[in-house]
Design a protein around this motif. Structure first.
Motif, mmCIF file in Angstrom:
data_model
loop_
_atom_site.group_PDB
_atom_site.id
_atom_site.type_symbol
_atom_site.label_atom_id
_atom_site.label_comp_id
_atom_site.label_asym_id
_atom_site.label_seq_id
_atom_site.Cartn_x
_atom_site.Cartn_y
_atom_site.Cartn_z
ATOM 1 N N GLU A 1 -17.449 -30.050 -1.731
ATOM 2 C CA GLU A 1 -16.917 -29.226 -0.659
ATOM 3 C C GLU A 1 -15.882 -28.272 -1.230
ATOM 4 O O GLU A 1 -15.327 -28.509 -2.301
ATOM 5 C CB GLU A 1 -16.284 -30.098 0.417
ATOM 6 C CG GLU A 1 -15.096 -30.900 -0.083
ATOM 7 C CD GLU A 1 -14.620 -31.956 0.894
ATOM 8 O OE1 GLU A 1 -15.280 -32.189 1.917
ATOM 9 O OE2 GLU A 1 -13.583 -32.559 0.637
ATOM 10 N N ALA A 2 -15.634 -27.207 -0.509
ATOM 11 C CA ALA A 2 -14.535 -26.312 -0.838
ATOM 12 C C ALA A 2 -13.339 -26.757 -0.010
ATOM 13 O O ALA A 2 -13.492 -27.168 1.140
ATOM 14 C CB ALA A 2 -14.910 -24.868 -0.519
ATOM 15 N N ALA A 3 -12.152 -26.686 -0.586
ATOM 16 C CA ALA A 3 -10.959 -27.125 0.144
ATOM 17 C C ALA A 3 -9.738 -26.405 -0.390
ATOM 18 O O ALA A 3 -9.718 -25.926 -1.530
ATOM 19 C CB ALA A 3 -10.776 -28.639 -0.001
ATOM 20 N N ILE A 4 -8.708 -26.347 0.448
ATOM 21 C CA ILE A 4 -7.393 -25.870 0.008
ATOM 22 C C ILE A 4 -6.363 -26.884 0.497
ATOM 23 O O ILE A 4 -6.623 -27.646 1.437
ATOM 24 C CB ILE A 4 -7.057 -24.440 0.521
ATOM 25 C CG1 ILE A 4 -7.009 -24.366 2.056
ATOM 26 C CG2 ILE A 4 -8.044 -23.439 -0.019
ATOM 27 C CD1 ILE A 4 -5.647 -24.544 2.619
ATOM 28 N N GLU A 5 -5.206 -26.873 -0.138
ATOM 29 C CA GLU A 5 -4.135 -27.778 0.249
ATOM 30 C C GLU A 5 -2.817 -27.028 0.186
ATOM 31 O O GLU A 5 -2.499 -26.402 -0.833
ATOM 32 C CB GLU A 5 -4.107 -29.002 -0.685
ATOM 33 C CG GLU A 5 -3.087 -30.040 -0.282
ATOM 34 C CD GLU A 5 -3.199 -31.305 -1.122
ATOM 35 O OE1 GLU A 5 -4.091 -32.117 -0.829
ATOM 36 O OE2 GLU A 5 -2.420 -31.432 -2.069
ATOM 37 N N LEU A 6 -2.060 -27.073 1.281
ATOM 38 C CA LEU A 6 -0.741 -26.465 1.329
ATOM 39 C C LEU A 6 0.318 -27.552 1.297
ATOM 40 O O LEU A 6 0.162 -28.585 1.964
ATOM 41 C CB LEU A 6 -0.551 -25.640 2.612
ATOM 42 C CG LEU A 6 -1.481 -24.463 2.858
ATOM 43 C CD1 LEU A 6 -1.061 -23.741 4.145
ATOM 44 C CD2 LEU A 6 -1.505 -23.500 1.695
ATOM 45 N N HIS A 7 1.386 -27.312 0.563
ATOM 46 C CA HIS A 7 2.566 -28.188 0.550
ATOM 47 C C HIS A 7 3.724 -27.335 1.062
ATOM 48 O O HIS A 7 4.067 -26.326 0.419
ATOM 49 C CB HIS A 7 2.868 -28.649 -0.877
ATOM 50 C CG HIS A 7 1.836 -29.566 -1.438
ATOM 51 N ND1 HIS A 7 2.176 -30.702 -2.139
ATOM 52 C CD2 HIS A 7 0.478 -29.535 -1.423
ATOM 53 C CE1 HIS A 7 1.074 -31.316 -2.527
ATOM 54 N NE2 HIS A 7 0.040 -30.621 -2.113
ATOM 55 N N ARG A 8 4.298 -27.705 2.194
ATOM 56 C CA ARG A 8 5.357 -26.899 2.788
ATOM 57 C C ARG A 8 6.527 -27.766 3.213
ATOM 58 O O ARG A 8 6.354 -28.858 3.768
ATOM 59 C CB ARG A 8 4.849 -26.151 4.023
ATOM 60 C CG ARG A 8 3.736 -25.144 3.732
ATOM 61 C CD ARG A 8 4.250 -23.962 2.893
ATOM 62 N NE ARG A 8 3.256 -22.960 2.699
ATOM 63 C CZ ARG A 8 2.472 -22.861 1.623
ATOM 64 N NH1 ARG A 8 2.559 -23.761 0.668
ATOM 65 N NH2 ARG A 8 1.595 -21.879 1.514
ATOM 66 N N VAL A 9 7.740 -27.262 2.957
ATOM 67 C CA VAL A 9 8.976 -27.909 3.359
ATOM 68 C C VAL A 9 9.598 -27.046 4.449
ATOM 69 O O VAL A 9 9.586 -25.823 4.364
ATOM 70 C CB VAL A 9 9.944 -28.049 2.155
ATOM 71 C CG1 VAL A 9 11.273 -28.637 2.586
ATOM 72 C CG2 VAL A 9 9.304 -28.901 1.070
ATOM 73 N N ARG A 10 10.136 -27.699 5.478
ATOM 74 C CA ARG A 10 10.796 -26.964 6.574
ATOM 75 C C ARG A 10 11.901 -26.089 6.005
ATOM 76 O O ARG A 10 12.686 -26.523 5.168
ATOM 77 C CB ARG A 10 11.365 -27.922 7.610
ATOM 78 C CG ARG A 10 12.028 -27.210 8.780
ATOM 79 C CD ARG A 10 12.637 -28.184 9.767
ATOM 80 N NE ARG A 10 11.641 -28.965 10.488
ATOM 81 C CZ ARG A 10 10.931 -28.514 11.524
ATOM 82 N NH1 ARG A 10 11.094 -27.278 11.956
ATOM 83 N NH2 ARG A 10 10.070 -29.308 12.130
ATOM 84 N N LYS A 11 11.938 -24.853 6.455
ATOM 85 C CA LYS A 11 12.971 -23.902 5.990
ATOM 86 C C LYS A 11 14.238 -24.035 6.801
ATOM 87 O O LYS A 11 14.248 -24.406 7.923
ATOM 88 C CB LYS A 11 12.455 -22.481 6.082
ATOM 89 C CG LYS A 11 11.300 -22.226 5.140
ATOM 90 C CD LYS A 11 10.738 -20.859 5.318
ATOM 91 C CE LYS A 11 9.506 -20.700 4.430
ATOM 92 N NZ LYS A 11 8.730 -19.568 4.703
#
Length: 126
Positions: free
Chosen positions: A116-126
């Motif tokens: 499968e194709a996939a992306i992953e985001l890692h985000r911290v609250r600003k």
């Protein structure tokens, strides 16, 4: 610098949706399946100690925000779909300090024998 993605977390995996996201006209017309995995960093102490749903975050409420964000606007890129979901989750749940979100597209229109194709985001609250 300390790893911000530590501590308590809520994990939801394999949330399945049917959507029309993608670059190609066929994707907009026919749609396809998508799967979302997410981890939300939040302090679970109060919920653990009191055994009260009101002391934590409802998994059903998280699902509803993800579903609404996923279905709300057609996007060309998985990155944009994921970003919309992350922003909605941060807006809806003030106790969430970080999010790891993966959007998987098992039927991406590329020559794959398997996978499968996939992306992953890692985000911290600003």
């Amino acid at each position: 610098m300390a790893d911000p993605y530590t501590g308590d977390r809520i994990i939801l995996k394999d949330l399945g949706f049917y959507g029309y996201h993608g670059v190609f006209a066929e994707e907009a017309k026919l749609g396809q399946r998508f799967f979302i995995d997410l981890e939300l960093g939040t302090d679970l102490t109060a919920a653990a100690e009191t055994d009260r749903l009101s002391a934590g975050i409802s998994y059903a409420d998280i699902y509803d925000v993800v579903k609404s964000s996923f279905e709300g606007q057609r996007m060309k890129l998985l990155e944009a779909v994921a970003n919309n979901i992350v922003e909605a989750l941060f807006q809806s749940f003030q106790g969430v300090s970080w999010i790891i979100l993966r959007v998987r597209k098992p039927e991406a229109p590329i020559a794959m024998v398997r996978g499968e194709a996939a992306i992953e985001l890692h985000r911290v609250r600003k």
